[in-house]
Design a protein around this motif. Structure first.
Motif, short mmCIF file in Angstrom:
data_model
loop_
_atom_site.label_atom_id
_atom_site.label_comp_id
_atom_site.label_asym_id
_atom_site.label_seq_id
_atom_site.Cartn_x
_atom_site.Cartn_y
_atom_site.Cartn_z
N GLY A 7 -4.20 -1.74 -4.12
CA GLY A 7 -3.67 -0.71 -5.01
C GLY A 7 -2.16 -0.69 -5.14
O GLY A 7 -1.62 0.12 -5.90
N GLY A 8 -1.48 -1.53 -4.38
CA GLY A 8 -0.04 -1.56 -4.49
C GLY A 8 0.42 -2.13 -5.82
O GLY A 8 -0.37 -2.65 -6.60
N GLY A 9 1.72 -2.02 -6.07
CA GLY A 9 2.26 -2.55 -7.31
C GLY A 9 3.70 -2.16 -7.49
O GLY A 9 4.34 -1.60 -6.59
N LEU A 10 4.20 -2.48 -8.66
CA LEU A 10 5.59 -2.16 -9.03
C LEU A 10 5.57 -1.00 -10.01
O LEU A 10 4.93 -1.09 -11.08
CB LEU A 10 6.24 -3.39 -9.66
CG LEU A 10 7.62 -3.18 -10.30
CD1 LEU A 10 8.64 -2.75 -9.27
CD2 LEU A 10 8.06 -4.45 -11.02
N VAL A 11 6.25 0.08 -9.65
CA VAL A 11 6.31 1.26 -10.51
C VAL A 11 7.74 1.79 -10.56
O VAL A 11 8.56 1.43 -9.72
CB VAL A 11 5.36 2.37 -10.02
CG1 VAL A 11 3.91 1.91 -10.07
CG2 VAL A 11 5.74 2.83 -8.62
N GLN A 12 7.97 2.65 -11.52
CA GLN A 12 9.28 3.29 -11.62
C GLN A 12 9.29 4.57 -10.79
O GLN A 12 8.25 5.16 -10.51
CB GLN A 12 9.60 3.61 -13.07
CG GLN A 12 9.87 2.39 -13.92
CD GLN A 12 10.36 2.75 -15.32
OE1 GLN A 12 9.98 3.77 -15.87
NE2 GLN A 12 11.22 1.89 -15.88
N ALA A 13 10.46 4.98 -10.43
CA ALA A 13 10.62 6.23 -9.69
C ALA A 13 9.98 7.38 -10.47
O ALA A 13 10.11 7.45 -11.70
CB ALA A 13 12.09 6.52 -9.44
N LEU A 80 -4.82 6.80 -0.31
CA LEU A 80 -3.50 7.43 -0.20
C LEU A 80 -2.98 7.61 -1.62
O LEU A 80 -2.58 6.66 -2.27
CB LEU A 80 -2.54 6.57 0.62
CG LEU A 80 -1.18 7.23 0.87
CD1 LEU A 80 -1.33 8.43 1.81
CD2 LEU A 80 -0.20 6.23 1.47
N ARG A 81 -3.01 8.85 -2.05
CA ARG A 81 -2.47 9.18 -3.36
C ARG A 81 -0.98 9.44 -3.18
O ARG A 81 -0.58 10.27 -2.37
CB ARG A 81 -3.14 10.44 -3.90
CG ARG A 81 -2.50 11.02 -5.15
CD ARG A 81 -2.79 10.22 -6.39
NE ARG A 81 -2.14 10.80 -7.57
CZ ARG A 81 -2.38 10.37 -8.81
NH1 ARG A 81 -3.22 9.37 -9.03
NH2 ARG A 81 -1.76 10.94 -9.82
N MET A 82 -0.17 8.72 -3.95
CA MET A 82 1.28 8.82 -3.83
C MET A 82 1.85 9.29 -5.16
O MET A 82 1.74 8.58 -6.17
CB MET A 82 1.88 7.47 -3.43
CG MET A 82 1.26 6.89 -2.16
SD MET A 82 2.07 5.37 -1.61
CE MET A 82 1.67 4.28 -2.97
N ALA A 91 7.80 -0.43 0.29
CA ALA A 91 7.39 -0.99 1.58
C ALA A 91 6.04 -1.67 1.43
O ALA A 91 5.37 -1.53 0.40
CB ALA A 91 7.29 0.12 2.63
N ASP A 92 5.66 -2.38 2.47
CA ASP A 92 4.28 -2.82 2.61
C ASP A 92 3.51 -1.69 3.30
O ASP A 92 3.95 -1.18 4.33
CB ASP A 92 4.20 -4.09 3.45
CG ASP A 92 4.76 -5.29 2.71
OD1 ASP A 92 5.28 -6.20 3.39
OD2 ASP A 92 4.68 -5.32 1.47
N GLN A 118 1.64 -4.25 -1.06
CA GLN A 118 3.06 -4.02 -1.34
C GLN A 118 3.24 -2.96 -2.42
O GLN A 118 2.61 -3.02 -3.48
CB GLN A 118 3.72 -5.32 -1.76
CG GLN A 118 5.24 -5.24 -1.88
CD GLN A 118 5.85 -6.59 -2.17
OE1 GLN A 118 5.47 -7.28 -3.11
NE2 GLN A 118 6.81 -6.99 -1.36
N VAL A 119 4.15 -2.05 -2.14
CA VAL A 119 4.53 -1.02 -3.10
C VAL A 119 6.03 -1.15 -3.35
O VAL A 119 6.82 -1.13 -2.40
CB VAL A 119 4.21 0.39 -2.59
CG1 VAL A 119 4.78 1.45 -3.53
CG2 VAL A 119 2.70 0.57 -2.43
#
Length: 123
Positions: A7-13, A80-82, A91-92, A118-119
């Motif tokens: 479920g990790g990835g690249l996102v904006q703030a 884990l909802r972020m 982080a990893d 990775q997030v």
């Protein structure tokens, strides 16, 4: 218990992500589950945990109010909802299983670990 996070990835703030952790093993429901993270050049740190027996949750101060841990014992999943992600959340992320759940913030208490996901949060 064997674990696999995804479920990790690249996102904006400011964006949201939901990490998932799939577990195998017949006794999953009797394990407390935790999420940890490790940023480049830093030590692994506690993020959140959920107790197997009480269902109670505990969070690191840095994520309290933004992250939510949950579990589905029937599906052998932990989530884990972020929300409101910040660049410092980059982080990893690792999920882990603890047979006793007495000290959920302590990484050494956990018996099983999965590979990280990775997030990356860009500003």
């Amino acid at each position: 218990v064997q674990l696999q996070a995804s479920g990790g990835g690249l996102v904006q703030a400011g964006a949201s992500l939901r990490l998932s952790c799939a577990a195998s093993g017949r006794t999953f429901s009797s394990y407390s589950m935790g999420w940890f993270r490790q940023a480049p050049g830093k030590e692994r740190e506690f993020v959140a945990a959920i107790n197997w027996r009480l269902g109670s949750t505990v969070y690191a101060d840095s994520v309290k109010g933004r992250f939510t841990i949950s579990r589905n014992n029937a599906k052998k999943m932990v989530y884990l909802r972020m929300d409101s992600l910040k660049p410092e959340d980059t982080a990893d992320y690792y999920c882990a299983a603890d047979q006793y759940g007495n000290n959920p913030r302590i990484a050494n208490e956990y018996d099983s670990w999965g590979p990280g996901t990775q997030v990356t949060v860009s500003s």
